[in-house]
Scaffold this motif. Structure first.
Motif, PDB file in Angstrom:
ATOM      1  N   LYS A  78     -38.950 -38.550 -48.740  1.00 48.11           N
ATOM      2  CA  LYS A  78     -39.245 -39.511 -47.688  1.00 48.11           C
ATOM      3  C   LYS A  78     -38.494 -40.824 -47.939  1.00 48.11           C
ATOM      4  CE  LYS A  78     -43.596 -40.184 -45.243  1.00 48.11           C
ATOM      5  NZ  LYS A  78     -45.027 -40.306 -45.569  1.00 48.11           N
ATOM      6  N   LEU A  79     -38.616 -41.305 -49.184  1.00 51.86           N
ATOM      7  CA  LEU A  79     -37.951 -42.568 -49.511  1.00 51.86           C
ATOM      8  C   LEU A  79     -36.436 -42.452 -49.393  1.00 51.86           C
ATOM      9  CD1 LEU A  79     -40.027 -43.802 -52.590  1.00 51.86           C
ATOM     10  CD2 LEU A  79     -39.919 -44.852 -50.330  1.00 51.86           C
ATOM     11  N   GLU A  80     -35.922 -41.311 -49.826  1.00 48.18           N
ATOM     12  CA  GLU A  80     -34.461 -41.123 -49.757  1.00 48.18           C
ATOM     13  C   GLU A  80     -33.956 -41.148 -48.326  1.00 48.18           C
ATOM     14  OE1 GLU A  80     -33.328 -38.699 -53.826  1.00 48.18           O
ATOM     15  OE2 GLU A  80     -33.573 -37.600 -51.947  1.00 48.18           O
ATOM     16  N   SER A  81     -34.634 -40.397 -47.458  1.00 48.94           N
ATOM     17  CA  SER A  81     -34.116 -40.364 -46.092  1.00 48.94           C
ATOM     18  C   SER A  81     -34.311 -41.716 -45.413  1.00 48.94           C
ATOM     19  CB  SER A  81     -34.732 -39.224 -45.288  1.00 48.94           C
ATOM     20  OG  SER A  81     -36.118 -39.337 -45.330  1.00 48.94           O
ATOM     21  N   ALA A  82     -35.353 -42.433 -45.789  1.00 53.33           N
ATOM     22  CA  ALA A  82     -35.532 -43.771 -45.219  1.00 53.33           C
ATOM     23  C   ALA A  82     -34.366 -44.661 -45.637  1.00 53.33           C
ATOM     24  CB  ALA A  82     -36.833 -44.370 -45.702  1.00 53.33           C
ATOM     25  N   GLY A  83     -33.931 -44.498 -46.894  1.00 50.03           N
ATOM     26  CA  GLY A  83     -32.810 -45.283 -47.421  1.00 50.03           C
ATOM     27  C   GLY A  83     -31.544 -45.005 -46.632  1.00 50.03           C
ATOM     28  N   ILE A  84     -31.301 -43.707 -46.372  1.00 53.26           N
ATOM     29  CA  ILE A  84     -30.082 -43.352 -45.632  1.00 53.26           C
ATOM     30  C   ILE A  84     -30.121 -43.941 -44.228  1.00 53.26           C
ATOM     31  CG2 ILE A  84     -28.825 -41.417 -44.585  1.00 53.26           C
ATOM     32  CD1 ILE A  84     -29.634 -39.795 -47.092  1.00 53.26           C
ATOM     33  N   LYS A  89     -28.260 -47.710 -40.228  1.00 57.28           N
ATOM     34  CA  LYS A  89     -28.539 -48.791 -39.290  1.00 57.28           C
ATOM     35  C   LYS A  89     -27.600 -49.964 -39.551  1.00 57.28           C
ATOM     36  CE  LYS A  89     -33.106 -48.513 -37.478  1.00 57.28           C
ATOM     37  NZ  LYS A  89     -34.448 -48.467 -38.021  1.00 57.28           N
ATOM     38  N   LYS A  90     -27.383 -50.217 -40.835  1.00 57.26           N
ATOM     39  CA  LYS A  90     -26.503 -51.313 -41.207  1.00 57.26           C
ATOM     40  C   LYS A  90     -25.094 -51.080 -40.666  1.00 57.26           C
ATOM     41  CE  LYS A  90     -27.504 -52.322 -45.675  1.00 57.26           C
ATOM     42  NZ  LYS A  90     -27.013 -52.305 -47.032  1.00 57.26           N
ATOM     43  N   GLU A  91     -24.643 -49.808 -40.782  1.00 57.01           N
ATOM     44  CA  GLU A  91     -23.263 -49.496 -40.397  1.00 57.01           C
ATOM     45  C   GLU A  91     -23.111 -49.085 -38.948  1.00 57.01           C
ATOM     46  OE1 GLU A  91     -21.339 -46.677 -42.822  1.00 57.01           O
ATOM     47  OE2 GLU A  91     -21.749 -47.824 -44.641  1.00 57.01           O
ATOM     48  N   PHE A  92     -24.113 -49.193 -38.226  1.00 56.84           N
ATOM     49  CA  PHE A  92     -24.077 -48.696 -36.856  1.00 56.84           C
ATOM     50  C   PHE A  92     -22.936 -49.325 -36.066  1.00 56.84           C
ATOM     51  CE2 PHE A  92     -25.104 -49.535 -32.438  1.00 56.84           C
ATOM     52  CZ  PHE A  92     -25.301 -48.241 -31.970  1.00 56.84           C
ATOM     53  N   PHE A  93     -22.202 -48.495 -35.412  1.00 55.12           N
ATOM     54  CA  PHE A  93     -21.259 -49.099 -34.467  1.00 55.12           C
ATOM     55  C   PHE A  93     -21.269 -48.352 -33.148  1.00 55.12           C
ATOM     56  CE2 PHE A  93     -17.579 -46.361 -34.183  1.00 55.12           C
ATOM     57  CZ  PHE A  93     -17.659 -45.594 -35.332  1.00 55.12           C
ATOM     58  N   ASP A  94     -21.000 -49.135 -32.150  1.00 55.00           N
ATOM     59  CA  ASP A  94     -21.149 -48.633 -30.797  1.00 55.00           C
ATOM     60  C   ASP A  94     -19.883 -47.884 -30.404  1.00 55.00           C
ATOM     61  OD1 ASP A  94     -21.496 -48.194 -28.177  1.00 55.00           O
ATOM     62  OD2 ASP A  94     -22.014 -50.264 -27.646  1.00 55.00           O
ATOM     63  N   THR A  95     -20.025 -46.557 -30.287  1.00 53.74           N
ATOM     64  CA  THR A  95     -18.831 -45.740 -29.999  1.00 53.74           C
ATOM     65  C   THR A  95     -18.380 -45.888 -28.549  1.00 53.74           C
ATOM     66  OG1 THR A  95     -20.339 -43.925 -29.643  1.00 53.74           O
ATOM     67  CG2 THR A  95     -19.183 -43.978 -31.755  1.00 53.74           C
ATOM     68  N   THR A  96     -19.156 -46.602 -27.763  1.00 48.19           N
ATOM     69  CA  THR A  96     -18.743 -46.736 -26.359  1.00 48.19           C
ATOM     70  C   THR A  96     -17.894 -47.984 -26.132  1.00 48.19           C
ATOM     71  OG1 THR A  96     -20.702 -48.006 -25.778  1.00 48.19           O
ATOM     72  CG2 THR A  96     -20.869 -45.617 -25.589  1.00 48.19           C
ATOM     73  N   ILE A  97     -17.795 -48.841 -27.191  1.00 51.93           N
ATOM     74  CA  ILE A  97     -16.955 -50.032 -27.034  1.00 51.93           C
ATOM     75  C   ILE A  97     -15.483 -49.602 -26.972  1.00 51.93           C
ATOM     76  CG2 ILE A  97     -16.110 -52.096 -28.264  1.00 51.93           C
ATOM     77  CD1 ILE A  97     -18.886 -52.479 -29.333  1.00 51.93           C
ATOM     78  N   PRO A  98     -14.712 -50.115 -26.042  1.00 55.09           N
ATOM     79  CA  PRO A  98     -13.290 -49.721 -25.972  1.00 55.09           C
ATOM     80  C   PRO A  98     -12.548 -50.131 -27.247  1.00 55.09           C
ATOM     81  CG  PRO A  98     -13.901 -51.183 -24.140  1.00 55.09           C
ATOM     82  CD  PRO A  98     -15.100 -51.075 -25.013  1.00 55.09           C
TER      83      PRO A  98
END
Ligand code: DAH
Length: 346
Positions: A78-84, A89-98
């Protein structure tokens, strides 16, 4: 004993639920299940129990052990997957941005022409040479049979570099032409020779549409036994024909340069109007191209070459000027202006 085990189980499960990170969980695991852990100590005490209690308590302790191990494992996952998730979330980037277009530059028109010139002359067996841009007065002038009182040595034409210089080589200058490399090449390689020397030159003069303080030249030098101006004419016609992919004619006129005798001015038939007359050739059908001639005896001597055995011819043309003609650029200063709107056209 039974109670002790039950309490331990409860206590440990509560702690596991509370654990907030993997590090805490690891500590708990050691505390309860480690070699000196609470449960381990109880298990060790099993052997001192009365015989009839052993199977029951033994079974119970195994169950407690399994439950706790399972609880630790589940919490760990549980803790591991929460970490991932957190990382994602930190690295999230919006793939719809041109996407951002990457700006790709291109080679400068002078460099491109230089590469073409080098390619054609290498195909004809010429080596490509290089020399210093900061040159001594000796190589830039004296060695080339340019006497002290020659106008080219005037303060108005030459950038002198601060410093005393030495007796033999004089002061340092920014080379005013690529010709000094003729001597350097002869000194280094002797005869026979077949080289071209492209390079940057400098002159201290007022700039206008056709003069700049920095420009590029290409020098040519061929030294061998039995050379003649006929060879020069043939080589130049072939060179220009390959460069413009059209047949080009060459015309010699008498000219004067201290480092050649006889000296020549060389014109070629206009590659745009094929000799009929146009803006580029100023309606003459011919384009003034360069200076050339048979290498002066004194210059061969400066290069340490036996002028009884060898002769040669040399030429020098403006690479910058040829680039301007090729693209019909009417102001030399544009080429080094750093103006992207201009340079992006090529
Ligand atoms: N160095 C001369 C100049 O800058 C050009 C030149 C003329 C080079 C005649 C040569 C030559 O090698 O033979 O104007």
């Amino acid at each position: 004993m039974e109670k002790k085990l039950k309490n331990l189980e409860e206590e440990c499960l509560k702690a596991v639920i509370k654990a907030e990170n993997l590090e805490e969980l690891k500590k708990l695991e050691i505390k309860y299940l480690g070699r000196k852990g609470k449960l381990t100590l109880i298990l060790r005490g099993l052997k001192d129990l009365p015989k009839e209690q052993k199977p029951l308590i033994g079974k119970l302790s195994n169950e407690v052990k399994n439950t706790l191990e399972k609880a630790f494992e589940e919490k760990k996952q549980k803790l591991e997957s929460a970490g991932i998730e957190k990382e994602l979330k930190k690295e999230f980037f919006d793939t719809t941005i041109p996407g951002k277009a990457r700006k790709i530059g291109h080679i400068h028109p002078i460099s491109r022409l230089q590469e073409e010139v080098e390619r054609i002359f290498s195909q004809m067996g010429f080596a490509i040479m290089d020399g210093p841009e900061a040159e001594s007065e000796y190589y830039n002038f004296e060695g080339l049979n340019i006497p002290e009182d020659h106008p080219a040595r005037d303060m108005q034409d030459t950038f002198f570099i601060k410093g005393k210089g030495d007796k033999k080589h004089g002061r340092m200058v920014l080379r005013t032409h690529t010709s000094p490399v003729q001597i350097r090449t002869m000194e280094k390689y002797g005869a026979p020779l077949r080289v071209i020397i492209p390079g940057r030159c400098f002159r201290y003069e007022a700039t206008d549409a056709s003069h700049d303080s920095t420009f590029y030249q290409v020098e040519g030098l061929l030294v061998d036994e039995k050379t003649s101006l006929g060879h020069l004419k043939g080589i130049l016609a072939e060179f220009l024909t390959r460069l413009f992919s059209k047949p080009v004619k060459i015309r010699f006129r008498p000219g004067y340069f201290p480092f050649v005798e006889p000296g020549l001015e060389v014109d070629f038939s206009c590659f745009i109007c094929k000799g009929k007359g146009c803006r580029v050739c100023k309606h003459t059908g011919w384009i003034e191209f360069m200076g050339a001639g048979m290498v002066h005896e004194n210059v061969l001597k400066s290069g340490g070459i036996d002028s009884k055995k060898y002769q040669g011819w040399a030429f020098g043309f403006g690479l910058t000027r040829l680039t301007m003609m090729r693209h019909e650029i009417d102001d030399i200063r544009l080429l080094t202006s750093g103006n992207l709107r201009f340079i992006k056209q090529f």
